[in-house]
Design an enzyme around this catalytic site. Structure first.
Site, PDB file in Angstrom:
ATOM      1  N   CYS A 281     -19.557   1.935   8.786  1.00  0.00           N
ATOM      2  CA  CYS A 281     -19.682   2.737  10.015  1.00  0.00           C
ATOM      3  C   CYS A 281     -20.963   2.452  10.795  1.00  0.00           C
ATOM      4  CB  CYS A 281     -19.600   4.217   9.681  1.00  0.00           C
ATOM      5  SG  CYS A 281     -18.077   4.640   8.843  1.00  0.00           S
TER       6      CYS A 281
ATOM      7  N   ALA B 171     -36.181   6.916   2.896  1.00  0.00           N
ATOM      8  CA  ALA B 171     -36.570   5.524   3.127  1.00  0.00           C
ATOM      9  C   ALA B 171     -35.925   4.650   2.062  1.00  0.00           C
ATOM     10  CB  ALA B 171     -38.093   5.403   3.065  1.00  0.00           C
TER      11      ALA B 171
ATOM     12  N   PHE C  93     -16.031  13.118  10.935  1.00  0.00           N
ATOM     13  CA  PHE C  93     -17.430  13.031  10.500  1.00  0.00           C
ATOM     14  C   PHE C  93     -17.543  12.937   8.977  1.00  0.00           C
ATOM     15  CE2 PHE C  93     -17.328  15.519  14.500  1.00  0.00           C
ATOM     16  CZ  PHE C  93     -18.005  14.620  15.313  1.00  0.00           C
TER      17      PHE C  93
ATOM     18  N   LYS D 186     -23.625   2.591  -0.844  1.00  0.00           N
ATOM     19  CA  LYS D 186     -24.286   3.852  -1.213  1.00  0.00           C
ATOM     20  C   LYS D 186     -23.613   4.344  -2.487  1.00  0.00           C
ATOM     21  CE  LYS D 186     -21.656   7.340   1.258  1.00  0.00           C
ATOM     22  NZ  LYS D 186     -21.747   8.429   2.200  1.00  0.00           N
TER      23      LYS D 186
ATOM     24  N   PHE E  77     -31.257  12.545   5.784  1.00  0.00           N
ATOM     25  CA  PHE E  77     -31.276  11.235   6.453  1.00  0.00           C
ATOM     26  C   PHE E  77     -32.686  10.750   6.755  1.00  0.00           C
ATOM     27  CE2 PHE E  77     -27.058   9.474   6.995  1.00  0.00           C
ATOM     28  CZ  PHE E  77     -26.359  10.474   6.349  1.00  0.00           C
ATOM     29  N   LEU E  78     -33.628  11.244   5.955  1.00  0.00           N
ATOM     30  CA  LEU E  78     -34.991  10.716   6.020  1.00  0.00           C
ATOM     31  C   LEU E  78     -35.338  10.065   4.682  1.00  0.00           C
ATOM     32  CD1 LEU E  78     -37.040  13.455   7.945  1.00  0.00           C
ATOM     33  CD2 LEU E  78     -36.281  11.233   8.786  1.00  0.00           C
TER      34      LEU E  78
ATOM     35  N   ARG F  92     -18.065  11.470   5.253  1.00  0.00           N
ATOM     36  CA  ARG F  92     -18.883  10.434   4.623  1.00  0.00           C
ATOM     37  C   ARG F  92     -18.147   9.918   3.396  1.00  0.00           C
ATOM     38  NH1 ARG F  92     -23.545  14.379   3.342  1.00  0.00           N
ATOM     39  NH2 ARG F  92     -21.652  15.603   3.225  1.00  0.00           N
ATOM     40  N   GLU F  93     -18.170   8.620   3.192  1.00  0.00           N
ATOM     41  CA  GLU F  93     -17.585   8.071   1.978  1.00  0.00           C
ATOM     42  C   GLU F  93     -18.340   8.650   0.793  1.00  0.00           C
ATOM     43  OE1 GLU F  93     -17.012   3.869   1.903  1.00  0.00           O
ATOM     44  OE2 GLU F  93     -16.280   3.841   3.962  1.00  0.00           O
TER      45      GLU F  93
ATOM     46  N   LYS G 136       0.841  -1.196   0.000  1.00  0.00           N
ATOM     47  CA  LYS G 136       0.000   0.000   0.000  1.00  0.00           C
ATOM     48  C   LYS G 136       0.881   1.254   0.000  1.00  0.00           C
ATOM     49  CE  LYS G 136      -3.978   0.440   2.653  1.00  0.00           C
ATOM     50  NZ  LYS G 136      -4.627   0.723   3.952  1.00  0.00           N
TER      51      LYS G 136
HETATM   52  C1  UGA Z   1     -21.385   7.920   8.125  1.00  0.00           C
HETATM   53  C2  UGA Z   1     -21.740   9.309   8.673  1.00  0.00           C
HETATM   54  O1  UGA Z   1     -22.704   9.931   7.821  1.00  0.00           O
HETATM   55  C3  UGA Z   1     -20.497  10.190   8.763  1.00  0.00           C
HETATM   56  O2  UGA Z   1     -20.835  11.443   9.350  1.00  0.00           O
HETATM   57  C4  UGA Z   1     -19.456   9.477   9.638  1.00  0.00           C
HETATM   58  O3  UGA Z   1     -18.256  10.236   9.703  1.00  0.00           O
HETATM   59  C5  UGA Z   1     -19.147   8.124   9.023  1.00  0.00           C
HETATM   60  O4  UGA Z   1     -20.361   7.348   8.955  1.00  0.00           O
HETATM   61  C6  UGA Z   1     -18.134   7.425   9.896  1.00  0.00           C
HETATM   62  O5  UGA Z   1     -18.468   7.065  11.028  1.00  0.00           O
HETATM   63  O6  UGA Z   1     -16.970   7.322   9.509  1.00  0.00           O
HETATM   64  P1  UGA Z   1     -20.956   6.861   5.694  1.00  0.00           P
HETATM   65  O7  UGA Z   1     -20.981   5.534   6.375  1.00  0.00           O
HETATM   66  O8  UGA Z   1     -19.861   7.158   4.732  1.00  0.00           O
HETATM   67  O9  UGA Z   1     -20.918   8.064   6.785  1.00  0.00           O
HETATM   68  O10 UGA Z   1     -22.313   6.996   4.868  1.00  0.00           O
HETATM   69  P2  UGA Z   1     -23.745   7.713   5.054  1.00  0.00           P
HETATM   70  O11 UGA Z   1     -23.903   8.697   3.985  1.00  0.00           O
HETATM   71  O12 UGA Z   1     -23.960   8.177   6.424  1.00  0.00           O
HETATM   72  O13 UGA Z   1     -24.726   6.477   4.768  1.00  0.00           O
HETATM   73  C7  UGA Z   1     -24.768   5.341   5.614  1.00  0.00           C
HETATM   74  C8  UGA Z   1     -25.858   4.399   5.181  1.00  0.00           C
HETATM   75  O14 UGA Z   1     -27.142   4.963   5.443  1.00  0.00           O
HETATM   76  C9  UGA Z   1     -25.851   4.063   3.682  1.00  0.00           C
HETATM   77  O15 UGA Z   1     -26.101   2.678   3.529  1.00  0.00           O
HETATM   78  C10 UGA Z   1     -26.988   4.871   3.111  1.00  0.00           C
HETATM   79  O16 UGA Z   1     -27.575   4.271   1.987  1.00  0.00           O
HETATM   80  C11 UGA Z   1     -27.976   4.868   4.293  1.00  0.00           C
HETATM   81  N1  UGA Z   1     -28.903   6.011   4.291  1.00  0.00           N
HETATM   82  C12 UGA Z   1     -28.451   7.274   4.453  1.00  0.00           C
HETATM   83  C13 UGA Z   1     -30.279   5.793   4.150  1.00  0.00           C
HETATM   84  O17 UGA Z   1     -30.735   4.632   4.020  1.00  0.00           O
HETATM   85  N2  UGA Z   1     -31.131   6.858   4.184  1.00  0.00           N
HETATM   86  C14 UGA Z   1     -30.691   8.128   4.342  1.00  0.00           C
HETATM   87  O18 UGA Z   1     -31.540   9.042   4.383  1.00  0.00           O
HETATM   88  C15 UGA Z   1     -29.331   8.347   4.480  1.00  0.00           C
END
Ligand code: UGA
Length: 441
Positions: free
Chosen positions: A259, A251, A151, A319, A248-249, A153-154, A35
């Site tokens: 995470c 469905a 915090f 996602k 984050f609402l 997000r991927e 890596k």
């Molecule tokens: C999440 C948090 O959003 C970040 O703030 C945090 O830093 C990160 O975890 C971490 O702990 O490192 P991430 O896992 O990259 O980030 O992705 P999200 O965008 O949060 O989505 C997580 C899951 O929730 C995905 O499967 C997505 O499809 C789902 N989701 C998200 C929903 O089903 N509905 C929503 O309205 C939003």
């Protein structure tokens, strides 16, 4: 400032690169030689929009370097960040062995005052353990421990790091706090400084709250299906209240990724250990698991028997905008469909490579297609498992004739039901009991 990041995974690499981008002199440490070689060439082992360019640029500018040596790393940085994995134990609690190992390795290498920052997501009170460990292995070492949850997000990690909505760190030392403030000065984001335990809790409490919002709307989606209401309109209506907010609402098939599933399980385990069981989060997990089962039941209700049925699955990553398939609900869906004898033809714009590293990809009933249209050829139904924007722009009129019957199960409410029905599709979304558009008035 001279900074060191130990662990060049998702968090370590993106954090280190963004620190270099704002002018810090960053050395990233990773024990994986291959890596490190890849990174030194300016290439990155993951897909994250915008990251490859930044790594290349900062390596070329000499602000971003990589090594396999922890002592070299500790020597380099005034501040040493720990960003190693914190995988789950079978009971949901966090396995902290990598954190403990890094603390042990850092200790003898400390020759002058260092700030040791925990960036990995860890249970409350881990900072205390890190400090105890370093002290045990190097009683004379001068150091402070800080907790600095991330915090990002991927899929939008670079933007989340370069323009964060807040920076949180927990410190019990003014000297350490002053250095931390200096590191984050170029980011011009609101800063919250807390004690170490509170900072650690903020991370778990934030992710759990976001997961709670998702499970809440998914539970509402089940009620919408039973009462002929539309969850998208309900989410819009409640989200317009700024105390609630619309984000984050969405469905869908529920949350996945590296995470949320891990962090929610960990928060449940910690609260149990502390003697204050967090039963609400157990329900959040239950609803999340149930959501996929409800969706598969919906597919069964139409197709009756899944055995020998060819199904097109669009999306494999957990996602959009990432190639990450860790704890992806889309992958779990493929596993469950195949377990019922269905033949899955899957397509994902970025995650087919990472999917091929999973055992399920070897299954005789799983094949990968070169495009969403190719996956749909001869299929009984299209199943949208990840809301990649390109799926919304697919040539649905053209695809229609290549399907056995025009049938779509949209697990992420990506498509507009009325439009799909207008094109002659039999459309099934999540919680979309009502077919007509709501009046604007
Ligand atoms: C999440 C948090 O959003 C970040 O703030 C945090 O830093 C990160 O975890 C971490 O702990 O490192 P991430 O896992 O990259 O980030 O992705 P999200 O965008 O949060 O989505 C997580 C899951 O929730 C995905 O499967 C997505 O499809 C789902 N989701 C998200 C929903 O089903 N509905 C929503 O309205 C939003």
């Amino acid at each position: 400032m001279k900074l060191t990041i130990i662990g060049s995974g998702y968090v370590g690499l993106t954090t280190g690169t963004c620190f270099a981008e704002v002018g810090h002199d960053v050395l990233c440490v990773d024990n994986n030689e291959k890596k490190v070689e890849t990174l030194l060439r300016g290439e990155i082992p993951i897909y994250e929009p915008g990251l490859a360019e930044l790594v290349k640029k900062n390596v070329a500018a000499g602000r971003l370097n990589f090594t396999t040596s922890t002592p070299e790393g500790v020597d380099h940085g005034d501040v040493v960040f720990i960003a190693v994995p914190t995988p789950p134990n079978p009971d949901g609690s966090v396995d902290l062995k990598y954190i403990e190992k890094v603390a042990r390795e850092i200790a003898p290498a400390i020759k002058e005052y260092k700030v040791v920052v925990d960036k990995s997501t860890v249970p409350v009170k881990t900072g205390e353990k890190v400090a105890e460990t370093i002290h045990r292995y190097a009683p004379d070492a001068e150091f402070d421990v800080v907790s600095n949850p991330e915090f990002l997000r991927e899929g939008s990690a670079v933007a989340d790091l370069m323009e964060p909505d807040r920076i949180v760190f927990g410190s019990n030392s003014d000297r350490a706090s002053a250095l931390m403030k200096k590191i984050y000065e170029p980011f011009a984001a609101p800063l919250l400084v807390t004690d170490i335990n509170s900072a650690e809790l903020i991370k778990h409490a934030a992710n759990s709250f976001l997961a709670l919002k998702i499970s809440y709307i998914n539970a509402v989606s089940a009620i919408c299906e039973a009462s002929n209401a539309d969850v998208e309109l309900v989410a819009q209506g409640i989200g317009m209240d700024e105390r609630i907010g619309r984000s984050f609402l969405n469905a869908g098939l529920g949350y996945g990724g590296s995470c949320f599933p891990k962090d929610i399980a960990a928060f449940i385990a910690i609260s149990d250990q502390l003697g204050v069981p967090f039963d609400l989060l157990k329900e959040v997990e239950r609803i999340n698991k149930n959501q996929l089962d409800r969706f598969i039941q919906k597919i069964r209700e139409t197709l009756w028997v899944l055995e020998e049925k060819k199904l097109a699955v669009w999306g494999l990553s957990f996602k959009p905008n990432t190639d990450d398939v860790r704890c992806s609900v889309a992958v779990e869906l493929v596993e469950k469909l195949v377990a019922e004898g269905a033949e899955v033809v899957a397509y994902d714009p970025k995650a087919m490579g990472t999917f091929q590293d999973l055992p399920i990809s070897e299954h005789e009933n799983v094949t990968l297609a070169e495009s969403p249209e190719a996956a749909a050829q001869g299929a009984e139904a299209i199943i949208v498992a990840t809301e990649w924007p390109e799926f919304a722009n697919a040539d649905f009129m053209g695809i229609k004739d290549s399907l056995v019957a025009p049938l779509i199960f949209d697990g992420r409410n990506l498509l507009d039901p009325a439009t799909m029905q207008g094109m002659g599709y039999n459309y099934h979304g999540i919680g979309r009991g009502r077919e007509e558009e709501a009046s604007e008035t």
